[in-house]
Design a protein around this motif. Sequence first.
Motif, short mmCIF file in Angstrom:
data_model
loop_
_atom_site.label_atom_id
_atom_site.label_comp_id
_atom_site.label_asym_id
_atom_site.label_seq_id
_atom_site.Cartn_x
_atom_site.Cartn_y
_atom_site.Cartn_z
N ARG A 96 0.82 -1.22 0.00
CA ARG A 96 0.00 0.00 0.00
C ARG A 96 0.86 1.27 0.00
O ARG A 96 0.40 2.33 -0.40
N PHE A 97 2.11 1.12 0.41
CA PHE A 97 2.98 2.29 0.50
C PHE A 97 3.65 2.65 -0.83
O PHE A 97 4.45 3.58 -0.89
N SER A 98 3.29 1.92 -1.88
CA SER A 98 3.78 2.28 -3.22
C SER A 98 3.17 3.60 -3.67
O SER A 98 3.62 4.20 -4.65
N LEU A 99 2.13 4.07 -2.95
CA LEU A 99 1.55 5.38 -3.24
C LEU A 99 2.41 6.51 -2.69
O LEU A 99 2.14 7.69 -2.96
N MET A 100 3.43 6.14 -1.91
CA MET A 100 4.28 7.15 -1.27
C MET A 100 5.77 6.95 -1.60
O MET A 100 6.52 7.91 -1.64
N PHE A 101 6.15 5.69 -1.81
CA PHE A 101 7.54 5.36 -2.07
C PHE A 101 7.66 4.68 -3.43
O PHE A 101 6.79 3.89 -3.82
N ASN A 102 8.75 4.95 -4.15
CA ASN A 102 9.02 4.27 -5.41
C ASN A 102 10.46 3.77 -5.42
O ASN A 102 11.16 3.82 -4.42
N LYS A 103 10.90 3.29 -6.56
CA LYS A 103 12.27 2.76 -6.67
C LYS A 103 13.29 3.84 -6.33
O LYS A 103 14.32 3.57 -5.69
N ASN A 104 13.01 5.05 -6.71
CA ASN A 104 13.91 6.15 -6.41
C ASN A 104 14.04 6.37 -4.90
O ASN A 104 15.10 6.76 -4.40
N SER A 105 12.98 6.10 -4.17
CA SER A 105 13.02 6.23 -2.71
C SER A 105 14.01 5.25 -2.11
O SER A 105 14.76 5.60 -1.18
N ILE A 106 14.00 4.03 -2.61
CA ILE A 106 14.94 3.01 -2.13
C ILE A 106 16.37 3.46 -2.39
O ILE A 106 17.25 3.36 -1.52
N ASP A 107 16.61 3.99 -3.58
CA ASP A 107 17.95 4.45 -3.95
C ASP A 107 18.38 5.67 -3.12
O ASP A 107 19.55 5.78 -2.72
N LYS A 108 17.43 6.58 -2.86
CA LYS A 108 17.75 7.79 -2.09
C LYS A 108 18.27 7.45 -0.70
O LYS A 108 19.23 8.05 -0.22
N ILE A 109 17.61 6.49 -0.05
CA ILE A 109 18.04 6.12 1.30
C ILE A 109 19.47 5.59 1.28
O ILE A 109 20.28 5.91 2.15
N GLN A 110 19.78 4.79 0.27
CA GLN A 110 21.14 4.27 0.16
C GLN A 110 22.15 5.40 -0.06
O GLN A 110 23.25 5.40 0.49
N GLU A 111 21.75 6.40 -0.86
CA GLU A 111 22.65 7.49 -1.21
C GLU A 111 22.95 8.42 -0.03
O GLU A 111 24.07 8.92 0.10
N ILE A 112 21.94 8.66 0.80
CA ILE A 112 22.13 9.63 1.89
C ILE A 112 22.42 8.95 3.23
O ILE A 112 22.63 9.62 4.24
N PHE A 113 22.47 7.62 3.24
CA PHE A 113 22.58 6.88 4.49
C PHE A 113 23.80 7.29 5.31
O PHE A 113 23.72 7.46 6.54
N HIS A 114 24.93 7.48 4.65
CA HIS A 114 26.17 7.80 5.37
C HIS A 114 26.12 9.15 6.07
O HIS A 114 26.88 9.42 7.00
N VAL A 115 25.20 10.02 5.62
CA VAL A 115 25.11 11.37 6.18
C VAL A 115 24.74 11.32 7.67
O VAL A 115 25.17 12.18 8.45
#
Length: 206
Positions: free
Chosen positions: A138-157
């Motif tokens: 149900r959360f595909s209305l809020m998160f997409n593949k780019n969301s998964i990638d974003k978390i990986q990209e900013i995780f170290h911050v």
Amino acid sequence: MKKILCYGDSNTYGFVPETCARYDKNSRWSGILNQYLDENFEILEEGMNNRTGFFKNPEGLKQSGGEYLPIYLQNHRDIDICILSLGTNDAQFFYNLDEQNCKSGIVNLITSIKEANPNTKIIIVPPVKITQNILSSRFSLMFNKNSIDKIQEIFHVFEQTANENNCLYFDFNQYVKPSSTDGLHFSKESHEIIAKNLSDFILSLS
């Protein structure tokens, strides 16, 4: 008595992935902490579904973590430890999350706490590493593949900013993964694991 504030989103609130209900106090990590820590600790649970940390949330003030925290702290200036578990919802495709606004958002939260009580110890918890399962939930209305990638990209911050601001860092992802039901929220068993390891970490600070 030491006061611990658990300030976070739906995984602090205790969202049940299968039913969308709320885990009871003895089943969510912020509630279970009471069982592992002795009577010298008081736990304040302040989890909220869909709470962002860095962006204004159209759902309201309490969902806008950065804006609501200083208001909450006006009546809670005696916090000894604050556990900040935010950032996952900022990866929703409605927001433009990047390293810069992630870092400034974390610093804003830290500043709010320090202004209320400069002696508060702050534990930074990074976002849940959401999985592909979220795309069929149900959360595909809020998160997409780019969301998964974003978390990986900013995780170290998160760890980097914690170190730069003399904060502590504790990563739930080292111990648990989100439920396969929605790829976002933790199972009951995971909440128990989080509480046990987090309580050990807190006790090691004494």
